[in-house]
Design an enzyme around this catalytic site. Structure first.
Site, mmCIF file in Angstrom:
data_model
loop_
_atom_site.group_PDB
_atom_site.id
_atom_site.type_symbol
_atom_site.label_atom_id
_atom_site.label_comp_id
_atom_site.label_asym_id
_atom_site.label_seq_id
_atom_site.Cartn_x
_atom_site.Cartn_y
_atom_site.Cartn_z
ATOM 1 N N TYR A 41 38.781 19.435 49.717
ATOM 2 C CA TYR A 41 37.764 20.096 48.893
ATOM 3 C C TYR A 41 36.631 19.098 48.628
ATOM 4 C CZ TYR A 41 41.931 22.926 48.139
ATOM 5 O OH TYR A 41 43.074 23.665 48.327
ATOM 6 N N ASP A 107 39.819 17.500 44.990
ATOM 7 C CA ASP A 107 39.000 17.979 43.881
ATOM 8 C C ASP A 107 38.782 19.472 44.102
ATOM 9 O OD1 ASP A 107 37.252 18.387 41.799
ATOM 10 O OD2 ASP A 107 35.718 17.001 42.529
ATOM 11 N N CYS A 133 39.206 20.379 36.820
ATOM 12 C CA CYS A 133 38.447 20.867 35.663
ATOM 13 C C CYS A 133 39.217 21.989 34.967
ATOM 14 C CB CYS A 133 37.058 21.345 36.094
ATOM 15 S SG CYS A 133 37.112 22.724 37.261
#
Length: 175
Positions: A41, A107, A133
């Protein structure tokens, strides 16, 4: 780097720098001289260029525009980065494909990387650094690593979303 229209960038330069620092700190202190690092990613390569200072990077990303921008920037900079287009949700890297890597950095988007984690956990990559996140996705995605014998060796919160309750987290796992 020339980001294509609509490209994702980190929320703040300070937050981006903190994430990069935490990712690099999560790598093994000593990597072999020709170490291979997989970045999953990869987006536009925010982490790729920093990782290239520690080893040869193969950066996987599903968005064609991001791969093209990363490949062009890496070529222009002479960086040890190979940009590869691959939708990791539909075609995750299998354990044999992951074997050559001394470390994997990922990520993923907000939804996490469930499909990829199911294949990453049994691959026995010595070090995995996960940037997230979404704490719920991170917890879910960490379970297969724990079951495969990985342990958390570092966890760094990064508060880059000012005036909000949201945090990024960088977690390093070792086997």
């Amino acid at each position: 780097m020339s980001p294509p229209p609509g490209a994702f960038l980190q929320a703040s330069p300070a937050g981006e720098a903190a994430i990069i620092d935490a990712v690099l700190a999560g790598l093994p202190e000593r990597l072999p001289p020709r170490a291979a690092i997989a970045e999953l990613y990869a987006g536009l390569g925010t982490l790729s260029f920093a990782l290239a200072g520690r080893g040869r990077v193969t950066a996987y990303e599903g968005a064609a525009e991001a791969v093209a921008a990363l490949a062009a920037a890496a070529g222009k900079a002479g960086a040890r980065i190979q940009a590869v287009r691959r939708d990791l949700a539909r075609q995750p890297l299998a354990a044999p494909e992951l074997k050559p890597f001394a470390a994997v950095v990922l990520d993923p988007p907000f939804a996490g990387a469930a499909e990829q984690m199911a294949l990453l956990a049994p691959a026995a990559v010595p070090r995995i650094v996960y940037v997230s996140c979404n704490p719920a996705a991170l917890a879910r995605d960490a379970r297969p690593l724990q079951q495969a014998g990985y342990r958390v060796v570092a966890a760094t919160p990064v508060d880059q979303f000012l005036w909000s309750p949201h945090l990024e987290a960088v977690v390093a796992f070792a086997r």
